[in-house]
Design an enzyme around this catalytic site. Structure first.
Site, PDB file in Angstrom:
ATOM      1  N   SER A  74      31.303  87.052  36.051  1.00  0.00           N
ATOM      2  CA  SER A  74      32.201  85.872  36.237  1.00  0.00           C
ATOM      3  C   SER A  74      31.888  85.279  37.535  1.00  0.00           C
ATOM      4  O   SER A  74      32.363  85.683  38.554  1.00  0.00           O
ATOM      5  CB  SER A  74      33.658  85.713  35.693  1.00  0.00           C
ATOM      6  OG  SER A  74      34.337  84.674  36.346  1.00  0.00           O
TER       7      SER A  74
ATOM      8  N   HIS B 160      28.768  84.858  33.293  1.00  0.00           N
ATOM      9  CA  HIS B 160      30.124  84.140  32.595  1.00  0.00           C
ATOM     10  C   HIS B 160      30.437  82.836  33.444  1.00  0.00           C
ATOM     11  O   HIS B 160      30.721  83.194  34.617  1.00  0.00           O
ATOM     12  CB  HIS B 160      31.167  85.218  32.701  1.00  0.00           C
ATOM     13  CG  HIS B 160      32.498  84.844  31.943  1.00  0.00           C
ATOM     14  ND1 HIS B 160      32.688  84.775  30.640  1.00  0.00           N
ATOM     15  CD2 HIS B 160      33.706  84.225  32.421  1.00  0.00           C
ATOM     16  CE1 HIS B 160      34.074  84.211  30.039  1.00  0.00           C
ATOM     17  NE2 HIS B 160      34.365  84.083  31.136  1.00  0.00           N
TER      18      HIS B 160
ATOM     19  N   ASP C 295      33.144  79.797  33.745  1.00  0.00           N
ATOM     20  CA  ASP C 295      34.385  79.378  33.325  1.00  0.00           C
ATOM     21  C   ASP C 295      34.700  78.003  33.577  1.00  0.00           C
ATOM     22  O   ASP C 295      34.724  77.473  34.684  1.00  0.00           O
ATOM     23  CB  ASP C 295      35.583  80.193  34.208  1.00  0.00           C
ATOM     24  CG  ASP C 295      35.862  81.627  33.840  1.00  0.00           C
ATOM     25  OD1 ASP C 295      35.910  81.716  32.550  1.00  0.00           O
ATOM     26  OD2 ASP C 295      35.548  82.687  34.614  1.00  0.00           O
TER      27      ASP C 295
ATOM     28  N   MET D 255      36.815  74.793  33.240  1.00  0.00           N
ATOM     29  CA  MET D 255      38.258  74.347  33.239  1.00  0.00           C
ATOM     30  C   MET D 255      38.427  72.940  33.600  1.00  0.00           C
ATOM     31  O   MET D 255      37.905  72.281  34.491  1.00  0.00           O
ATOM     32  CB  MET D 255      38.915  75.113  34.584  1.00  0.00           C
ATOM     33  CG  MET D 255      38.824  76.729  34.264  1.00  0.00           C
ATOM     34  SD  MET D 255      39.999  77.280  35.672  1.00  0.00           S
ATOM     35  CE  MET D 255      39.367  79.068  35.510  1.00  0.00           C
TER      36      MET D 255
ATOM     37  N   HIS E  85      32.745  79.905  28.955  1.00  0.00           N
ATOM     38  CA  HIS E  85      34.148  80.122  28.301  1.00  0.00           C
ATOM     39  C   HIS E  85      34.754  78.906  28.721  1.00  0.00           C
ATOM     40  O   HIS E  85      35.013  78.663  29.555  1.00  0.00           O
ATOM     41  CB  HIS E  85      34.684  81.143  29.057  1.00  0.00           C
ATOM     42  CG  HIS E  85      36.171  81.445  29.064  1.00  0.00           C
ATOM     43  ND1 HIS E  85      37.076  82.064  29.732  1.00  0.00           N
ATOM     44  CD2 HIS E  85      36.834  80.957  28.059  1.00  0.00           C
ATOM     45  CE1 HIS E  85      38.162  82.261  29.293  1.00  0.00           C
ATOM     46  NE2 HIS E  85      38.120  81.332  28.251  1.00  0.00           N
TER      47      HIS E  85
ATOM     48  N   MET F 117      37.709  76.571  28.901  1.00  0.00           N
ATOM     49  CA  MET F 117      39.323  76.503  29.121  1.00  0.00           C
ATOM     50  C   MET F 117      39.301  74.980  29.045  1.00  0.00           C
ATOM     51  O   MET F 117      39.880  74.494  30.057  1.00  0.00           O
ATOM     52  CB  MET F 117      39.613  77.231  30.314  1.00  0.00           C
ATOM     53  CG  MET F 117      39.612  78.586  29.957  1.00  0.00           C
ATOM     54  SD  MET F 117      39.605  79.555  31.509  1.00  0.00           S
ATOM     55  CE  MET F 117      38.146  79.889  31.832  1.00  0.00           C
TER      56      MET F 117
ATOM     57  N   MET G 119      42.109  87.582  26.582  1.00  0.00           N
ATOM     58  CA  MET G 119      42.363  87.458  27.781  1.00  0.00           C
ATOM     59  C   MET G 119      43.346  88.603  28.374  1.00  0.00           C
ATOM     60  O   MET G 119      44.139  88.941  27.816  1.00  0.00           O
ATOM     61  CB  MET G 119      42.987  85.918  27.897  1.00  0.00           C
ATOM     62  CG  MET G 119      42.291  84.792  27.573  1.00  0.00           C
ATOM     63  SD  MET G 119      40.626  84.659  28.515  1.00  0.00           S
ATOM     64  CE  MET G 119      41.067  84.743  30.197  1.00  0.00           C
TER      65      MET G 119
ATOM     66  N   GLY H 257      40.876  87.526  39.827  1.00  0.00           N
ATOM     67  CA  GLY H 257      41.430  88.032  40.720  1.00  0.00           C
ATOM     68  C   GLY H 257      43.045  88.405  40.359  1.00  0.00           C
ATOM     69  O   GLY H 257      43.712  89.003  41.088  1.00  0.00           O
TER      70      GLY H 257
ATOM     71  N   ASP I  68      38.483  89.643  29.187  1.00  0.00           N
ATOM     72  CA  ASP I  68      38.286  88.667  30.187  1.00  0.00           C
ATOM     73  C   ASP I  68      39.663  88.730  31.047  1.00  0.00           C
ATOM     74  O   ASP I  68      40.577  88.075  30.708  1.00  0.00           O
ATOM     75  CB  ASP I  68      37.922  87.396  29.646  1.00  0.00           C
ATOM     76  CG  ASP I  68      37.669  86.310  30.802  1.00  0.00           C
ATOM     77  OD1 ASP I  68      37.501  86.777  32.066  1.00  0.00           O
ATOM     78  OD2 ASP I  68      37.359  85.151  30.463  1.00  0.00           O
TER      79      ASP I  68
HETATM   80  C1  DX5 Z   1      40.171  83.578  34.111  1.00  0.00           C
HETATM   81  C2  DX5 Z   1      38.815  83.601  33.538  1.00  0.00           C
HETATM   82  C3  DX5 Z   1      38.016  84.756  34.033  1.00  0.00           C
HETATM   83  C4  DX5 Z   1      38.226  85.278  35.316  1.00  0.00           C
HETATM   84  C5  DX5 Z   1      37.904  86.665  35.741  1.00  0.00           C
HETATM   85  O1  DX5 Z   1      40.394  82.411  33.493  1.00  0.00           O
HETATM   86  O2  DX5 Z   1      38.361  83.194  32.353  1.00  0.00           O
HETATM   87  O3  DX5 Z   1      36.622  84.691  33.440  1.00  0.00           O
HETATM   88  O4  DX5 Z   1      37.027  84.697  36.129  1.00  0.00           O
HETATM   89  O5  DX5 Z   1      37.822  87.097  36.868  1.00  0.00           O
HETATM   90  P1  DX5 Z   1      38.385  88.562  37.287  1.00  0.00           P
HETATM   91  O6  DX5 Z   1      37.522  89.722  36.657  1.00  0.00           O
HETATM   92  O7  DX5 Z   1      38.410  88.457  38.701  1.00  0.00           O
HETATM   93  O8  DX5 Z   1      39.972  88.672  36.863  1.00  0.00           O
HETATM   94 ZN    ZN Z   2      36.545  83.522  31.561  1.00  0.00          ZN
END
Ligand code: DX5
Ligand code: ZN
Length: 232
Positions: free
Chosen positions: A11, A39, A41, A43, A72, A74, A145, A153, A179
């Site tokens: 990610s 990956h 993300d 948003m 992904h 969101m 999730m 993090g 995830d």
């Molecule tokens: C959270 C994301 C994840 C995130 C995972 O909303 O969808 O993909 O980047 O990151 P770590 O592995 O740092 O929790």
């Molecule tokens: Zn994600």
């Protein structure tokens, strides 16, 4: 039957992805060290508080890496933007169960664009909610999730492991991605209960030895085989 191999989806949320130099180095590093997917993300500042990037970033990445792009979304109303991500070069497109009015229709839309279709469920959404989608070829990947979506993090929410086991029990073939909040330590149980794609941001990018970390997240091959053995 559960595939024997664990895939790693790295990610980019864990890096300063707007810095071109940092981005290029991260892509080279993950490819060299054994990751399978990137990956991404997305948003929108509505479905989750934060905002990241849109399809133009996916388009840019398509020219930078040969790894599969695991997008992904969101975002609210994902059906309105899915086509843009498919055209930008996404391989996997995941939408949130909580963001879709008609999840089955949205997953069909993704497949009609020749992409792998994923559904993500938040920690508060029970596995039962997606039961009707399983075992019928409607969904290719379930993204469980491990944290509330929005940031890299965060700490893993333990109930997510049980949810993976429930989904694996309902469908032996579907890919299950986990995830958020994955560490080398909890990855072992996540693999054993049935996850076969591990998404990781912080654990991969904060590690001192990325090759070793990715190998540890994948686990030992015999563990994966053992899982198959139990299912026979
Ligand atoms: C959270 C994301 C994840 C995130 C995972 O909303 O969808 O993909 O980047 O990151 P770590 O592995 O740092 O929790
Ligand atoms: Zn994600």
């Amino acid at each position: 039957m559960i595939p024997k191999y664990i895939r790693i989806s790295a990610s980019l949320l864990a890096i300063d992805f707007n810095n071109e130099e940092v981005l290029d180095k991260a892509l080279a590093d993950i490819e060299k060290n054994g990751a399978n997917f990137v990956h991404l993300d997305v948003m929108d500042g509505k479905f989750v508080k934060n905002k990241t990037f849109d399809h133009t970033f996916v388009d840019k990445l398509r020219d930078k890496t040969n790894l599969m792009l695991d997008v992904h979304l969101m975002v609210e109303n994902p059906e309105a933007v899915i086509e843009k991500y498919a055209k930008a070069g996404a391989d996997i497109i995941t939408v949130h169960f909580e963001a879709c009015k008609d999840i089955e229709k949205t997953l069909k839309q993704i497949k009609s664009l020749n992409c792998i279709a994923g559904v993500a469920i938040n920690p508060k959404t029970p596995a039962l909610k997606i039961r009707d989608l399983l075992g019928k070829g409607i969904v290719d990947v379930v993204v469980v999730m491990g944290v509330n979506p929005g940031a890299s993090g965060q700490k893993f929410i333990p109930g997510s492991a049980e949810k993976i086991a429930e989904i694996r029990d309902m469908d032996k073939n579907v890919f299950i991605e986990i995830d958020g909040g994955v560490t080398i330590k909890n990855a072992k149980i996540l693999r054993l209960v049935g996850a076969n794609i591990i998404i990781s941001g912080a654990t991969i990018f904060q590690s001192k030895n990325m090759k070793k970390t990715i190998k540890q997240l994948k686990g030992k091959a015999f563990m994966n085989n053992l899982m198959d053995h139990f299912k026979k």
